[in-house]
Write an enzyme that holds these catalytic residues in place. Structure first.
Site, PDB file in Angstrom:
ATOM      1  N   LYS A  35       0.965  -1.209   0.020  1.00 30.32           N
ATOM      2  CA  LYS A  35      -0.076   0.012  -0.011  1.00 30.32           C
ATOM      3  C   LYS A  35       0.790   1.268  -0.134  1.00 30.32           C
ATOM      4  O   LYS A  35       2.049   1.255   0.169  1.00 30.32           O
ATOM      5  CB  LYS A  35      -0.975  -0.086   1.261  1.00 30.32           C
ATOM      6  N   TYR A 253      17.280  29.372   8.300  1.00 31.06           N
ATOM      7  CA  TYR A 253      16.088  30.271   8.642  1.00 31.06           C
ATOM      8  C   TYR A 253      16.007  30.463  10.236  1.00 31.06           C
ATOM      9  O   TYR A 253      16.253  29.505  11.094  1.00 31.06           O
ATOM     10  CB  TYR A 253      14.605  29.746   8.093  1.00 31.06           C
TER      11      TYR A 253
END
Length: 356
Positions: A35, A253
């Site tokens: 899956k 950042y």
């Protein structure tokens, strides 16, 4: 030249991991769970390497049809069952096995006119409370299904919420055994963790998922490090820039990281847009030129900063392993507050994939 990030899929590792499952549960048939596009590895890339399985288990009917078109002729199990009554004709046409977990699905089977019956997995809710019927309903539903001409072979199944926990497995299996008493059919309950640690759950069919891809069903690699399982996906990149930080200067950042001394760092072509966890903190392990070091500062969309103090020989173009054979995906996930499953499934489509 293209950006230097690459995910490598080791097909020999897939074959080895499947053989390990076979050795652990020699009396059981295997549903290889593919899956989520084979946990991010790509169904088209991996299914042939898993072709010694007895069947494939997945969610999406389109993935099932892809397997049939690719040439797979053995069983396919739909783990969430069918979603519309019209799907039943497709299930019949392509010889798909379906889970039944809801009363509306039983009604759809009652109304269906199929040339031949479908094999059914009847799901029991033993406490996870996602899909499945309550144990008190099972005997009645079993006999209802046995009477339907659209229903062929019946198998009982359940799913553990925490199969690494021995006490929970004991409680689930007690409830399952009581529920399935006097019902003559095959049984499938064992997921990856149960396969590894609870042999009493193996029964007729086991359903390995994450262990086929060489990661632990718990959050910790140490739990499987002696199993012989091998990581299948390795995420590699290269250093694309070098910086020398002076004491007090920051990188990335929000200035999340400031150097406390002179520091040699590298910038790696990988970021959260590639599937690397955005929340990975300073200290997440990486390997540069065969030496384990760590990330520093915030993970950017396209770049990661790494400490090169331990590997002063590193240069622009030096190789970096983000996870894989040496840096275990479980370790990256755990320190980042997530699980290995998520990192595999999150691999971005922009990352080129190489088959080894």
């Amino acid at each position: 030249m293209s950006r230097p990030i690459t995910a490598t899929i080791n097909t020999a590792a897939l074959k080895k991991n499947l053989s390990i499952v076979r050795n652990i549960a020699p009396r059981s048939h295997i549903w290889a769970v593919i899956k989520a596009n084979a946990y991010g590895h790509g169904i088209e890339r991996v299914w042939k390497s898993l072709s010694n399985t007895d069947g494939f288990a997945l969610l999406d009917i389109h993935e099932a049809l892809l397997l049939r078109e690719q040439g797979w002729q053995k069983p396919i199990l739909l783990l969430e069952g069918f979603f519309h009554s019209d799907d039943l004709n497709i299930l019949h046409q392509y010889h798909l096995t379906t889970i039944v977990h809801s009363h509306w699905q039983i009604q759809a089977l009652k109304k269906a006119y199929l040339p031949s019956p479908l094999d059914i997995y009847l799901k029991i809710n033993c406490g996870m409370n996602r899909l499945g019927f309550q144990p008190s309903e099972i005997h009645k539903i079993w006999h209802q299904l046995k009477e339907l001409r659209s229903v062929g072979k019946l198998t009982l199944m359940t799913h553990f919420a925490e199969a690494e926990c021995t006490q929970e497995v004991i409680e689930y299996m007690k409830k399952f055994s009581q529920t399935s008493k006097n019902l003559n059919g095959n049984i499938s309950v064992a997921n990856s963790a149960a396969i590894l640690w609870h042999p009493q759950t193996h029964f007729d069919w086991v359903r390995p998922g994450i262990i086929l891809y060489g990661a632990s069903p718990s959050k910790h690699w140490k739990d499987i490090e002696d199993s012989g399982l091998v990581p299948v996906m390795t995420l590699n990149s290269k250093i694309i820039a070098i910086q020398n930080l002076v004491s007090g200067s920051s990188v990335g950042y929000s200035h999340y990281y400031r150097a406390s001394h002179m520091q040699y760092i590298g910038i790696v072509a990988c970021g959260y847009a590639d599937g690397y966890p955005h929340h990975a903190p300073t200290g997440t392990p990486v390997m540069v030129e065969g030496i384990v070091t760590q990330t520093i500062g915030a993970i950017s969309m396209d770049m990661i900063a790494v400490d090169l103090t331990r590997c002063p020989q590193a240069r622009i173009g030096s190789s970096v392993e983000l996870w894989g054979e040496n840096i275990k995906i479980n370790d990256v996930a755990s320190i980042s507050g997530t699980i290995g499953y998520e990192l595999m499934c999150a691999l971005s489509s922009r990352v080129p994939v190489k088959i080894k």
